[in-house]
Motif scaffolding. Structure first.
Motif, PDB file in Angstrom:
ATOM      1  N   THR A 292       0.830  -1.207   0.000  1.00 48.59           N
ATOM      2  CA  THR A 292       0.000   0.000   0.000  1.00 48.59           C
ATOM      3  C   THR A 292       0.864   1.256   0.000  1.00 48.59           C
ATOM      4  O   THR A 292       0.570   2.219  -0.708  1.00 48.59           O
ATOM      5  CB  THR A 292      -0.928  -0.003   1.228  1.00 48.59           C
TER       6      THR A 292
ATOM      7  N   LYS B 273       2.197   1.890  -3.429  1.00 47.47           N
ATOM      8  CA  LYS B 273       1.156   2.427  -4.313  1.00 47.47           C
ATOM      9  C   LYS B 273       0.874   3.894  -3.988  1.00 47.47           C
ATOM     10  O   LYS B 273       0.699   4.712  -4.891  1.00 47.47           O
ATOM     11  CB  LYS B 273      -0.128   1.611  -4.167  1.00 47.47           C
ATOM     12  N   GLU B 274       0.826   4.223  -2.704  1.00 47.50           N
ATOM     13  CA  GLU B 274       0.582   5.611  -2.306  1.00 47.50           C
ATOM     14  C   GLU B 274       1.720   6.516  -2.770  1.00 47.50           C
ATOM     15  O   GLU B 274       1.477   7.636  -3.219  1.00 47.50           O
ATOM     16  CB  GLU B 274       0.425   5.707  -0.790  1.00 47.50           C
TER      17      GLU B 274
ATOM     18  N   HIS C 216       1.313   7.030  -6.483  1.00 46.26           N
ATOM     19  CA  HIS C 216       0.180   7.924  -6.748  1.00 46.26           C
ATOM     20  C   HIS C 216       0.551   9.370  -6.420  1.00 46.26           C
ATOM     21  O   HIS C 216       0.206  10.289  -7.185  1.00 46.26           O
ATOM     22  CB  HIS C 216      -1.027   7.482  -5.925  1.00 46.26           C
TER      23      HIS C 216
ATOM     24  N   ALA D 263       2.814  10.693  -9.170  1.00 46.10           N
ATOM     25  CA  ALA D 263       2.064  10.969 -10.396  1.00 46.10           C
ATOM     26  C   ALA D 263       1.196  12.217 -10.232  1.00 46.10           C
ATOM     27  O   ALA D 263       1.097  13.038 -11.154  1.00 46.10           O
ATOM     28  CB  ALA D 263       1.188   9.765 -10.756  1.00 46.10           C
ATOM     29  N   THR D 264       0.595  12.378  -9.075  1.00 43.54           N
ATOM     30  CA  THR D 264      -0.226  13.565  -8.818  1.00 43.54           C
ATOM     31  C   THR D 264       0.628  14.822  -8.860  1.00 43.54           C
ATOM     32  O   THR D 264       0.217  15.847  -9.431  1.00 43.54           O
ATOM     33  CB  THR D 264      -0.915  13.439  -7.445  1.00 43.54           C
TER      34      THR D 264
END
Length: 104
Positions: free
Chosen positions: A60, A63-64, A67, A70-71
């Motif tokens: 997790t 993945k965070e 993310h 990418a943000t």
């Protein structure tokens, strides 16, 4: 003769009590062994759950992190393209205004 019968009865009673004591001792030992096995099984299950939770947490967090990166890239791209976008919108507004004026 009664004394001999009493002696044999006492010996028989002692043997019965000894048998009962041995049976109870065996039952207690079996329960203690089963309880120790249960505790070991519970500890193993706890370890397995903790390992699975740690693995899930690591997955997790990766993945965070992806993310968030990418943000941030998308935010930077949007911010950097703002002058171009604003200029294009401003040009479009001027063209629309000229068209509106020319149609009058």
């Amino acid at each position: 003769m009664i004394a001999v019968i009493k002696g044999y009865a006492l010996q028989a009673a002692c043997l019965v009590l000894l048998g009962l004591l041995l049976t109870q001792t065996w039952r207690l030992h079996s329960e203690q062994r089963d309880h120790a096995q249960l505790r070991a099984d519970v500890a193993e299950a706890d370890r397995a759950r903790a390992t699975a939770a740690l693995k899930h947490e690591a997955t997790t967090s990766l993945k965070e992190f992806g993310h968030a990166a990418a943000t941030q890239e998308n935010s930077d791209a949007f911010t950097l393209s703002a002058p171009v976008r604003d200029g294009r919108d401003h040009t479009r507004c001027r063209l629309d205004a000229r068209r509106a004026v020319s149609t009058l």
